[in-house]
Design a protein around this motif. Structure first.
Motif, PDB file in Angstrom:
ATOM      1  N   ASP A 215       0.834  -1.208   0.000  1.00 32.64           N
ATOM      2  CA  ASP A 215       0.000   0.000   0.000  1.00 32.64           C
ATOM      3  C   ASP A 215       0.866   1.255   0.000  1.00 32.64           C
ATOM      4  OD1 ASP A 215      -2.278  -1.537   0.012  1.00 32.64           O
ATOM      5  OD2 ASP A 215      -2.573  -1.430   2.186  1.00 32.64           O
ATOM      6  N   ILE A 216       1.941   1.224   0.774  1.00 32.04           N
ATOM      7  CA  ILE A 216       2.850   2.377   0.832  1.00 32.04           C
ATOM      8  C   ILE A 216       3.484   2.618  -0.535  1.00 32.04           C
ATOM      9  CG2 ILE A 216       5.075   3.168   1.764  1.00 32.04           C
ATOM     10  CD1 ILE A 216       4.281   1.926   4.428  1.00 32.04           C
TER      11      ILE A 216
ATOM     12  N   ASP B 121       7.881   1.716   5.850  1.00 25.82           N
ATOM     13  CA  ASP B 121       7.620   0.345   5.425  1.00 25.82           C
ATOM     14  C   ASP B 121       7.661  -0.571   6.638  1.00 25.82           C
ATOM     15  OD1 ASP B 121       8.136  -2.392   4.309  1.00 25.82           O
ATOM     16  OD2 ASP B 121       8.092  -1.271   2.427  1.00 25.82           O
TER      17      ASP B 121
ATOM     18  N   ASP C   1       5.991   8.012   5.252  1.00 28.30           N
ATOM     19  CA  ASP C   1       5.487   6.645   5.390  1.00 28.30           C
ATOM     20  C   ASP C   1       6.639   5.694   5.704  1.00 28.30           C
ATOM     21  OD1 ASP C   1       2.731   7.103   4.815  1.00 28.30           O
ATOM     22  OD2 ASP C   1       3.268   7.384   2.712  1.00 28.30           O
TER      23      ASP C   1
ATOM     24  N   GLU D 221       9.455   9.445  11.082  1.00 27.04           N
ATOM     25  CA  GLU D 221       8.412   9.735  12.059  1.00 27.04           C
ATOM     26  C   GLU D 221       8.283  11.244  12.281  1.00 27.04           C
ATOM     27  OE1 GLU D 221       8.673   8.792  16.486  1.00 27.04           O
ATOM     28  OE2 GLU D 221       7.358   7.207  15.755  1.00 27.04           O
TER      29      GLU D 221
ATOM     30  N   LYS E  83       1.117   4.183  -2.918  1.00 28.60           N
ATOM     31  CA  LYS E  83       0.975   5.600  -2.572  1.00 28.60           C
ATOM     32  C   LYS E  83       2.219   6.403  -2.972  1.00 28.60           C
ATOM     33  CE  LYS E  83      -0.021   8.480   1.488  1.00 28.60           C
ATOM     34  NZ  LYS E  83      -0.178   8.453   2.974  1.00 28.60           N
ATOM     35  N   ASN E  84       3.392   5.764  -2.856  1.00 31.89           N
ATOM     36  CA  ASN E  84       4.667   6.413  -3.160  1.00 31.89           C
ATOM     37  C   ASN E  84       5.461   5.529  -4.132  1.00 31.89           C
ATOM     38  OD1 ASN E  84       4.562   8.576  -0.901  1.00 31.89           O
ATOM     39  ND2 ASN E  84       4.263   6.666   0.211  1.00 31.89           N
TER      40      ASN E  84
END
Length: 201
Positions: free
Chosen positions: A77-78, A177, A175, A170, A81-82
């Motif tokens: 999913d990450i 992984d 994002d 963070e 998105k990227n």
């Protein structure tokens, strides 16, 4: 790999990259070979993985996705998105299919050079670390200390980079992984947590 093959690969890689990315690639190749000599790892494999680690970096996001889908590589999913994060997986496909690399350790070093993974081989650690500390790097946190550590203890250097990367992502809202978190936890257990940042336990 024969020297002539390496020269051909270097020529092909140079053609596929912009000048800045190629300069970085040569820095990773150089650093990987130095670390391989220091830690008694096959130098030819380190050179090859260093040359090819970013071979898909300058492809469009669409081409990276298409390569992964064609080769039945899962996209997280990450990564959806990227998609720029897919360059390691796409690079694995190019190394295997275009350059006919069959050595699994070299392929894994390319595949996991951005996320890491639990139970990395020494070659995988070397490419992950070399990507972070190569001479062209200027901005990474604690770079002077990590460079020194890399020639003393691969696991300690790897863990330092993982912790710094997670902290940066963070703080910046990037994002993360899942594999990177798992890798950090794994190497904390390998080394022991006495002198290590505990934020990601």
């Amino acid at each position: 790999m024969k020297v002539a093959d390496t020269k051909k690969i270097k020529k092909a890689v140079r053609k596929a990259m912009d000048a800045k990315r190629y300069e970085h690639t040569l820095g990773v190749e150089y650093t990987a070979c130095a670390l391989a000599m220091c830690h008694d790892v096959n130098i030819d494999k380190a050179q090859l993985a260093g040359l090819l680690h970013d071979c898909a970096k300058c492809l469009s996001d669409e081409k990276k996705k298409a390569l992964c889908l064609k080769n039945h590589i899962d996209i997280t999913d990450i990564e959806h998105k990227n998609p720029y994060l897919l360059h390691a997986k796409a690079g694995f496909c190019i190394a295997r299919n275009k350059f006919h690399i069959k050595d699994r350790d070299v392929l894994n070093a390319i595949l996991f050079h951005t996320t890491g993974r639990p139970q990395m081989s020494d070659l995988e650690k070397i490419i992950y670390i070399a990507d972070y500390i190569e001479p062209g790097r200027r901005q990474a946190p604690g770079l002077k200390e990590v460079r020194k550590l890399a020639f003393q203890d691969l696991d300690a250097a790897l863990l330092r980079i993982l912790c710094d990367t997670l902290a940066y992502l963070e703080e910046s809202g990037g994002d993360v992984d899942v594999i990177t978190r798992e890798t950090c936890r794994y190497y904390k257990n390998v080394i022991g947590s006495k002198e290590v940042d505990k934020r990601y336990d």
